[in-house]
Design a protein around this motif. Structure first.
Motif, short mmCIF file in Angstrom:
data_model
loop_
_atom_site.label_atom_id
_atom_site.label_comp_id
_atom_site.label_asym_id
_atom_site.label_seq_id
_atom_site.Cartn_x
_atom_site.Cartn_y
_atom_site.Cartn_z
N ARG A 1 0.85 -1.19 0.00
CA ARG A 1 0.00 0.00 0.00
C ARG A 1 0.89 1.24 0.00
NH1 ARG A 1 -5.01 -0.12 3.63
NH2 ARG A 1 -5.92 -2.14 3.20
N ALA A 2 0.25 2.37 -0.25
CA ALA A 2 0.97 3.63 -0.13
C ALA A 2 1.35 3.82 1.34
CB ALA A 2 0.09 4.78 -0.60
N ALA A 3 2.48 4.45 1.58
CA ALA A 3 2.92 4.72 2.96
C ALA A 3 1.84 5.52 3.66
CB ALA A 3 4.23 5.49 2.95
N GLY A 4 1.70 5.29 4.93
CA GLY A 4 0.69 6.01 5.70
C GLY A 4 1.24 6.43 7.05
N ALA A 5 0.44 7.17 7.76
CA ALA A 5 0.85 7.68 9.06
C ALA A 5 0.55 6.67 10.17
CB ALA A 5 0.12 8.99 9.36
#
Length: 119
Positions: A42-46
């Motif tokens: 997935r896209a990087a997230g917080a």
């Protein structure tokens, strides 16, 4: 009461280093699990961390928007059968007094893992 808590804070030699080590280790394991598994593919997230210090317990809430997981299924197995990637959850459970997980399930709400350690 307040006096006892203030008195304790003024005496660092009474501070429990093992308490700190367990909390830091548990949070590190949680963060690694989220980074490696929650955001895999997935896209990087917080990852948001909220800390609540009460008179007799420390509560940490870790929130992320990665892939949800089933805490009960992942930790119900016997230790020798746990895959290496899930050892972190076993460590977290053994170091903390209470572990709760609320999956976001892609609903736009974050996954929230709540860790409680009493002192």
């Amino acid at each position: 009461g307040e006096l006892a808590r203030g008195h304790r804070a003024d005496e660092p030699e009474e501070h429990d280093a093992q308490f700190d080590n367990k909390v830091v280790s548990a949070v590190g394991e949680v963060f690694n699990n989220i980074a490696i598994h929650g955001y895999a593919g997935r896209a990087a997230g917080a990852v948001d961390l909220e800390i609540d210090i009460a008179e007799n317990q420390l509560t940490l809430r870790v929130a992320d928007t990665g892939e949800s997981f089933d805490l009960a299924a992942d930790t119900a197995q016997a230790l020798p059968n746990l895959p290496e990637s899930h050892m972190g959850l076993y460590i977290v459970r053994s170091f903390m007094d209470e572990v709760r997980y609320e999956p976001g399930n892609g609903s736009g709400r974050p996954n929230v893992l709540t860790l409680t350690k009493r002192y």
